[in-house]
Design a protein around this motif. Structure first.
Motif, PDB file in Angstrom:
ATOM      1  N   LEU A 110       0.939  -1.594   0.391  1.00 44.13           N
ATOM      2  CA  LEU A 110      -0.248  -0.115  -0.025  1.00 44.13           C
ATOM      3  C   LEU A 110       0.725   1.353  -0.085  1.00 44.13           C
ATOM      4  N   MET A 111       0.432   2.079  -1.259  1.00 42.46           N
ATOM      5  CA  MET A 111       1.591   3.168  -0.834  1.00 42.46           C
ATOM      6  C   MET A 111       0.892   4.259  -1.420  1.00 42.46           C
ATOM      7  N   LEU A 112       0.144   5.231  -0.521  1.00 45.06           N
ATOM      8  CA  LEU A 112      -0.563   6.142  -1.073  1.00 45.06           C
ATOM      9  C   LEU A 112       0.448   8.081  -0.776  1.00 45.06           C
ATOM     10  N   LYS A 113      -0.306   8.534  -1.480  1.00 48.13           N
ATOM     11  CA  LYS A 113       0.655  10.217  -1.839  1.00 48.13           C
ATOM     12  C   LYS A 113       0.138  11.476  -0.581  1.00 48.13           C
ATOM     13  N   ASN A 154      -2.031  17.507 -11.563  1.00 46.15           N
ATOM     14  CA  ASN A 154      -1.710  16.975 -10.414  1.00 46.15           C
ATOM     15  C   ASN A 154      -2.149  16.587  -9.206  1.00 46.15           C
ATOM     16  N   ILE A 155      -2.396  17.503  -7.931  1.00 47.46           N
ATOM     17  CA  ILE A 155      -2.886  17.459  -6.696  1.00 47.46           C
ATOM     18  C   ILE A 155      -4.699  16.546  -7.034  1.00 47.46           C
ATOM     19  N   ARG A 156      -5.084  16.801  -7.746  1.00 38.35           N
ATOM     20  CA  ARG A 156      -5.964  15.413  -7.850  1.00 38.35           C
ATOM     21  C   ARG A 156      -5.691  14.248  -7.539  1.00 38.35           C
ATOM     22  N   GLU A 157      -4.627  13.909  -8.136  1.00 39.49           N
ATOM     23  CA  GLU A 157      -3.858  12.674  -8.077  1.00 39.49           C
ATOM     24  C   GLU A 157      -3.548  12.336  -6.907  1.00 39.49           C
ATOM     25  N   THR A 158      -3.284  13.030  -5.571  1.00 37.31           N
ATOM     26  CA  THR A 158      -3.159  12.697  -4.292  1.00 37.31           C
ATOM     27  C   THR A 158      -4.514  12.478  -3.750  1.00 37.31           C
ATOM     28  N   ASP A 159      -3.521  12.093  -2.528  1.00 34.11           N
ATOM     29  CA  ASP A 159      -4.923  11.352  -1.524  1.00 34.11           C
ATOM     30  C   ASP A 159      -4.931  12.551  -0.481  1.00 34.11           C
ATOM     31  N   ALA A 160      -4.072  13.056   0.152  1.00 41.04           N
ATOM     32  CA  ALA A 160      -3.564  14.168   0.870  1.00 41.04           C
ATOM     33  C   ALA A 160      -2.330  15.592   0.223  1.00 41.04           C
ATOM     34  N   ILE A 161      -2.933  16.080   1.307  1.00 42.14           N
ATOM     35  CA  ILE A 161      -1.736  17.822   1.241  1.00 42.14           C
ATOM     36  C   ILE A 161      -1.584  17.974   2.249  1.00 42.14           C
ATOM     37  N   VAL A 162       0.084  18.648   1.534  1.00 40.12           N
ATOM     38  CA  VAL A 162       0.866  18.849   2.818  1.00 40.12           C
ATOM     39  C   VAL A 162       1.237  20.417   2.478  1.00 40.12           C
ATOM     40  N   GLN A 163       0.434  21.541   3.219  1.00 37.50           N
ATOM     41  CA  GLN A 163       0.584  23.172   2.731  1.00 37.50           C
ATOM     42  C   GLN A 163       1.433  23.415   3.349  1.00 37.50           C
TER      43      GLN A 163
END
Length: 382
Positions: free
Chosen positions: A15-18, A108-117
């Motif tokens: 399992l690898m999330l972005k 690009n952000i749509r393809e991630t699972d969470a956001i580090v702002q």
């Protein structure tokens, strides 16, 4: 029946999330990415859009439990859990309408699972702020507004497509439109999707809408190296922390990307000495990695044997067979039982035999929900 103390296989189902690193230009995103990945893969320069194509790096999750298990298992091989970080192009006002690199950013952000702002919380005349001054709350609102505007356009399009199904009395479409009708005024008030109160059923529908502002967020307050030891006295940090807590129920981690960039080329002992001279034990990046891992809903279980100690990633709510499948799909399909001991019990007792004698080692079946820190051996039919 095979008793498995797992080792890497070619067809693992790991399992690898972005997590996407986002922020305005020149806030320290690429510097932070380099610090996280211990590379100089991302260009870092004093001008907007230094990052155009996203950089991707796999980052180990710091976990002190691995060293304890290594001592118990008496092995030289330790493999930590990992997550993926993506360094995304800087966003500017108007991104939802294509300004700057807006379309690329949003894709690009749509393809991630969470956001580090990443939020700039330091003054430095040598580093240009594209909006002319340092104001972290304004910067956060710029990004949130662009995500909300993109989502507003998205749900309006989705509603148009769903209306035909609603007229045909499709229950799923009707429920989706009902949720969209709640989201529209929410978005028009400038509020992101992740702040809307939803039921469990609505949460499933919301996930299916694939909205940018529904992604979980953590704020990284980036400070100068001489401010890290007393970050609580930084007024910018205080504002970001309060905003994250009260407006989003989100986390806020103070980091110094600049410090970490200087640590990249140092050995472990030299790095500790460097940090000690600054009056801190950590630049905040290790905590940020752990908090992001948790933000993604991820937990860790372990396998420990003479060949290796390894951390495996699973999502909250996964059963024993599903966790076995993280290692290998055959482990899930042929699952019989899992031998499980809690890390705290194993570490406290010092060995598997001692844990068995104390009644802490147990057999779990298909309905068992794995817990963070479980140490497991799987039984399965080949």
């Amino acid at each position: 029946m095979i008793l498995v103390k797992p080792h890497p296989r070619n067809d693992v189902a790991a399992l690898m999330l972005k997590a996407g690193i986002v922020g305005l230009p020149n806030v320290g995103k690429s510097t932070l990415f380099n610090a996280l990945t211990r590379t100089r893969k991302a260009e870092s320069a004093n001008y907007p859009f230094c990052t155009i194509d996203p950089n991707v790096g796999v980052v180990n999750v710091p976990d002190a439990r691995l060293q304890v298990l290594q001592g118990i298992a008496k092995t030289n091989v330790v493999i930590p859990a990992a997550i993926e970080f993506v360094d995304i192009a800087g966003l500017v006002a108007g991104a939802s309408k294509g300004e700057g690199l807006g379309n690329k950013f949003l894709a690009n952000i749509r393809e991630t699972d969470a956001i580090v702002q990443v939020v700039r919380c330091f003054e430095n005349d040598d580093i240009v702020h594209n909006m002319g001054s340092v104001d972290p709350l304004r910067d956060i609102e710029v990004i949130n507004t662009e995500l909300v505007l993109a989502d507003l356009e998205s749900v309006e399009r989705q509603k148009e497509k769903l209306i035909k199904k609603v007229r045909a009395r499709d229950k799923e479409a009707t429920a989706a439109v009902a949720l969209i009708d709640r989201l529209l005024p929410h978005f028009n008030d400038g509020k992101p999707a992740n702040t809307l109160d939803v039921s469990e059923e609505e949460a499933v529908i919301l996930k299916g809408l694939h909205l940018l502002s529904s992604k979980p967020v953590i704020y990284a307050a980036n400070v100068m190296e001489d401010e890290l030891a007393n970050a609580e006295s930084n007024p910018f940090v205080a504002k970001v922390s309060k905003y994250a807590r009260e407006s989003h129920d989100a986390g806020c981690v103070v980091i110094s990307a600049q410090i970490e960039s200087e640590l990249i080329d140092l050995g472990t002992e030299d790095a500790k000495e460097f940090l000690a001279d600054l009056g801190v034990e950590d630049s905040g990046v290790s905590l940020l990695i752990r908090e992001t891992y948790s933000l993604l809903g991820l937990k860790t279980y372990f396998t420990a044997g003479e060949k290796e100690v390894r951390a495996w990633t699973f999502e909250t709510g996964m059963t024993a067979p599903q966790c076995a499948g993280v290692i290998h799909t055959d482990f899930e399909s042929g699952f019989i039982k899992a031998e499980v001991v809690a890390y705290e019990d194993l570490a406290g007792l010092g060995s598997v035999p001692a844990a068995r004698d104390a009644g802490k080692y147990r057999l779990e079946g298909k309905d068992y929900l794995f817990q963070d820190g479980d140490v497991a051996v799987f039984r399965f039919n080949n």
